[in-house]
Design an enzyme around this catalytic site. Structure first.
Site, mmCIF file in Angstrom:
data_model
loop_
_atom_site.group_PDB
_atom_site.id
_atom_site.type_symbol
_atom_site.label_atom_id
_atom_site.label_comp_id
_atom_site.label_asym_id
_atom_site.label_seq_id
_atom_site.Cartn_x
_atom_site.Cartn_y
_atom_site.Cartn_z
ATOM 1 N N CYS A 127 29.602 -35.464 16.920
ATOM 2 C CA CYS A 127 29.719 -36.779 17.933
ATOM 3 C C CYS A 127 29.120 -37.596 16.881
ATOM 4 C CB CYS A 127 29.164 -36.577 19.145
ATOM 5 S SG CYS A 127 27.431 -36.073 19.490
ATOM 6 N N ARG B 169 26.950 -35.666 23.566
ATOM 7 C CA ARG B 169 28.246 -35.087 23.590
ATOM 8 C C ARG B 169 28.248 -33.471 22.900
ATOM 9 N NH1 ARG B 169 31.787 -39.850 21.844
ATOM 10 N NH2 ARG B 169 30.042 -40.093 20.442
ATOM 11 N N ASP C 121 31.437 -41.804 24.596
ATOM 12 C CA ASP C 121 30.021 -41.736 24.522
ATOM 13 C C ASP C 121 29.204 -42.333 25.751
ATOM 14 O OD1 ASP C 121 27.530 -42.609 23.629
ATOM 15 O OD2 ASP C 121 28.236 -43.903 22.150
#
Ligand code: 4NP
Length: 164
Positions: free
Chosen positions: A14, A20, A131
């Site tokens: 990520c 994440r 996000d």
């Protein structure tokens, strides 16, 4: 991370490697363990950026993941060229991450290895894992829902591919 030729080497990527991709790493490790396949995999995560280098996963992310029984133990680090060479599957959380990794991979080390988390999703097919950094609690739950779906799909795909 000891990657080798006998293991299936997976890295989730990520932006900051604090929300994440650490969650994807924790969830996928947990699903792999449930299936008794720990010995077959090396599982790691990294970020396209180094802002949070050395940090534990975000406390909000750890709290939400913990409620579902996942322990996030990774420390943030930036993706490097060695990773592109060593890992068999480089799995981006969103299309921005995918593009950034592609641009960084000047030598084509990740050719044929770079994919999107949603490539393996059943319910969230085609959607970025968003996000959650600037949002509220719902964002963290959405990330976990998407990653559970994607990680289950990823293991099913790999079971067929490697006859596990
Ligand atoms: P991640 O979330 O990519 O899921 O770890 C982010 C965390 C921090 C930042 C961006 C994304 N940041 O800009 O600091």
């Amino acid at each position: 991370m000891n990657t080798d030729r006998t293991s299936i080497n997976i890295i989730f990527v990520c932006t900051g490697n604090i929300c994440r991709s650490p969650s994807a790493e924790g969830i996928f490790k947990s699903i792999v363990a449930e299936n008794g396949l720990e010995d077959r995999f090396n599982i790691d995560s990294a970020g396209t950026d180094s802002y949070h280098n050395g940090e534990a996963a975000d406390s909000r992310m750890r709290k939400h993941a913990g409620k579902r029984g996942y322990s996030l133990t990774s420390r943030s680090r930036k993706l490097n060229h060695d990773d592109l060479e060593k890992f068999d599957y480089i799995i981006a959380m969103d299309y921005g991450n995918y593009q950034q990794i592609s641009r960084y991979d000047r030598k084509g080390l990740a050719d044929g290895k770079l994919c999107m988390m949603n490539d393996f999703s059943a319910v969230f097919e085609g959607l970025d894992v968003p996000d959650p950094w600037y949002g509220g609690p719902d964002g963290f739950e959405t990330v976990l829902d998407m990653l559970e779906d994607g990680c289950r799909g990823l293991l099913e795909y790999l079971k067929k591919e490697y006859e596990l």
